[in-house]
Motif scaffolding. Sequence first.
Motif, short mmCIF file in Angstrom:
data_model
loop_
_atom_site.label_atom_id
_atom_site.label_comp_id
_atom_site.label_asym_id
_atom_site.label_seq_id
_atom_site.Cartn_x
_atom_site.Cartn_y
_atom_site.Cartn_z
N THR A 1 36.62 33.79 33.00
CA THR A 1 37.59 34.86 33.66
C THR A 1 38.45 34.23 34.83
O THR A 1 39.40 35.23 35.24
N GLU A 2 38.69 32.97 34.73
CA GLU A 2 39.69 32.54 35.82
C GLU A 2 41.00 33.24 35.58
O GLU A 2 41.80 33.66 36.48
N ASP A 3 41.57 33.25 34.37
CA ASP A 3 42.88 33.72 33.94
C ASP A 3 42.98 34.93 34.43
O ASP A 3 43.79 35.79 34.73
N TYR A 4 41.87 35.96 33.90
CA TYR A 4 41.71 37.41 34.57
C TYR A 4 41.98 37.43 35.92
O TYR A 4 42.97 38.30 36.24
N ALA A 5 41.42 36.78 36.74
CA ALA A 5 41.59 36.84 37.97
C ALA A 5 42.80 36.32 38.63
O ALA A 5 43.56 37.13 39.44
N LEU A 6 43.64 35.55 38.07
CA LEU A 6 44.93 34.90 38.43
C LEU A 6 45.92 36.04 38.15
O LEU A 6 46.70 36.38 38.98
N ASN A 7 45.85 36.42 36.90
CA ASN A 7 46.84 37.39 36.48
C ASN A 7 46.61 38.83 37.05
O ASN A 7 47.64 39.52 36.98
N TYR A 8 45.25 39.02 37.28
CA TYR A 8 45.09 40.54 38.06
C TYR A 8 45.96 40.62 39.30
O TYR A 8 46.52 41.58 39.62
N LYS A 9 46.28 39.43 40.06
CA LYS A 9 46.87 39.41 41.36
C LYS A 9 48.38 39.20 40.85
O LYS A 9 49.34 39.85 41.50
N LYS A 10 48.74 38.68 39.70
CA LYS A 10 50.04 38.25 39.60
C LYS A 10 50.95 39.36 38.68
O LYS A 10 52.12 39.41 38.83
N ALA A 11 49.99 39.89 37.79
CA ALA A 11 50.74 40.85 36.67
C ALA A 11 49.85 41.87 36.92
O ALA A 11 49.42 42.48 37.92
N SER A 12 49.87 43.05 35.96
CA SER A 12 49.21 44.01 36.10
C SER A 12 47.70 44.08 35.63
O SER A 12 47.56 43.13 34.80
N ALA A 13 46.78 44.90 36.13
CA ALA A 13 45.40 44.70 35.65
C ALA A 13 45.59 44.96 34.07
O ALA A 13 44.45 44.12 33.56
N GLU A 14 46.38 45.74 33.52
CA GLU A 14 46.11 45.95 32.21
C GLU A 14 46.54 44.44 31.34
O GLU A 14 45.79 44.10 30.24
N GLU A 15 47.53 44.01 31.73
CA GLU A 15 48.00 42.58 31.12
C GLU A 15 46.90 41.57 31.29
O GLU A 15 46.58 40.93 30.36
N ALA A 16 46.55 41.61 32.63
CA ALA A 16 45.32 40.66 32.67
C ALA A 16 44.12 40.89 31.94
O ALA A 16 43.46 39.94 31.31
N LEU A 17 43.99 41.88 31.74
CA LEU A 17 42.57 42.29 31.00
C LEU A 17 42.78 42.35 29.47
O LEU A 17 41.97 41.92 28.77
N GLU A 18 44.13 42.48 28.75
CA GLU A 18 44.19 42.35 27.41
C GLU A 18 43.51 41.36 26.63
O GLU A 18 42.62 41.97 25.64
N PRO A 19 43.57 40.03 26.80
CA PRO A 19 42.82 39.06 26.08
C PRO A 19 41.28 39.29 26.29
O PRO A 19 40.86 38.90 25.02
N TYR A 20 40.92 39.63 27.21
CA TYR A 20 39.34 39.99 27.42
C TYR A 20 39.01 40.97 26.56
O TYR A 20 37.80 40.79 25.98
N LEU A 21 39.63 42.02 26.66
CA LEU A 21 39.41 43.05 25.93
C LEU A 21 39.18 42.75 24.41
O LEU A 21 38.55 43.33 23.60
N ASN A 22 40.41 42.08 23.92
CA ASN A 22 40.57 41.69 22.70
C ASN A 22 39.04 40.72 22.26
O ASN A 22 38.39 40.96 21.06
N ALA A 23 38.51 39.91 22.98
CA ALA A 23 37.65 39.21 22.98
C ALA A 23 36.35 39.82 22.96
O ALA A 23 35.27 39.60 22.15
N ALA A 24 36.25 40.87 23.77
CA ALA A 24 34.75 41.91 23.85
C ALA A 24 34.90 42.46 22.63
O ALA A 24 33.66 42.76 22.11
N LEU A 25 36.01 43.05 22.05
CA LEU A 25 35.83 43.94 20.82
C LEU A 25 35.31 42.83 19.60
O LEU A 25 34.58 43.47 18.97
N ALA A 26 35.89 41.74 19.67
CA ALA A 26 35.59 40.95 18.67
C ALA A 26 34.07 40.31 18.74
O ALA A 26 33.28 40.23 17.70
N ALA A 27 33.63 40.23 20.13
CA ALA A 27 32.01 39.95 20.25
C ALA A 27 31.39 41.28 19.78
O ALA A 27 30.21 40.81 19.11
N LYS A 28 31.86 42.24 19.97
CA LYS A 28 30.94 43.54 19.38
C LYS A 28 30.94 43.64 17.96
O LYS A 28 29.81 43.78 17.15
N ASP A 29 32.10 42.99 17.25
CA ASP A 29 32.11 43.13 15.64
C ASP A 29 31.01 42.07 15.34
O ASP A 29 30.66 42.21 14.15
N CYS A 30 30.93 40.92 15.89
CA CYS A 30 30.25 39.85 15.80
C CYS A 30 28.82 39.99 16.12
O CYS A 30 27.93 39.18 16.02
#
Length: 239
Positions: A155-184
Motif C-alpha cells: 500500500t505504499e502507492d496508496y499512502a503517497l497518492n492519498y497525500k498528492k492526489a484525491s483519496a478516490e484516485e489513490a484507492l482506485e487500483p486497490y479497489l480493483n485489486a480487492a474486487l479481483a481478489a473477491k472474484d478469485c
Amino acid sequence: MTKLSVNINKIATLRNSRGGDTPNVLQAALACEKFGAQGITVHPRPDERHITYEDVYTLKEHIRTEFNIEGNCQEQKFIDLVIANKPAQVTLVPDARGQITSNHGWDTVKERDYLRDMVSLFKEQGIRVSIFVDPDVRMVEAAKETGTDRIELYTEDYALNYKKASAEEALEPYLNAALAAKDCDLGLNAGHDLDLDNLPYFAKNMPGLLEVSIGHALISDALYMGLEETIKSYREALA
C-alpha cells in the motif's frame, strides 16, 4: 471487521541500536496484545538487523493472538524458521538482501510455478499463506493459481497518492485489486505506510479487507500517544 496486526520490527530496531534487551521485544508484543492488537507481525531478515531468529522462537512460545511471519522464501533459513514455528500465517515477500524495507510485490505471473511450490510447502504444515502483491489485477489473478489463501496488497502507492492526489484516485487500483481478489475467492490483507490519516478511508472502502499489518507508523505514533492509546486509535480507524 478488519483485524489489526502490529508489526514490532521497530521495537527490535531500537533494542539492537544499543545492545542488551531494552526495549524487550516480547514484553512489547504482550503489551500490544493486552491493549487490543489482534495479531503480531515480524519480518526477520537474513542479517537480523531488527527481529532476530531467536526472537521468533520466543514470541511463538508466548503470544496468544495470530502470529504472522513475513519474509523472503528464497532464503532457506527463512523457510526453516517458519516451519519450525508454524505461525498462523506466513506472508511471502520478495525482499532483496540488504533492502531497507519492502518496496514491491511478487510478479506472480513469472514466479507462479515457484510460488506454487512454496505455498504448497507451507500449507502442508498447516500454515495459512499470504502473498505480497502490487495492486495489479493480473498479479491478483495469477496469485490465485499458486494456491495461496490470501494476498497482501502493498500500500505504499496508496499512502503517497492519498497525500498528492484525491483519496478516490489513490484507492482506485486497490479497489480493483480487492474486487479481483473477491472474484478469485482470495482473502485480502494490506500493509505498508498505512497510518491514522489514510487508514480510515482505506478500511471503509476496501471490500473484504481481513487484516492490516502496521508497524512503522504505529510505533512512531506510540512515542507521542503511548502504546495503549495508539492501538486503540488504530482499532477505531478500522471500525
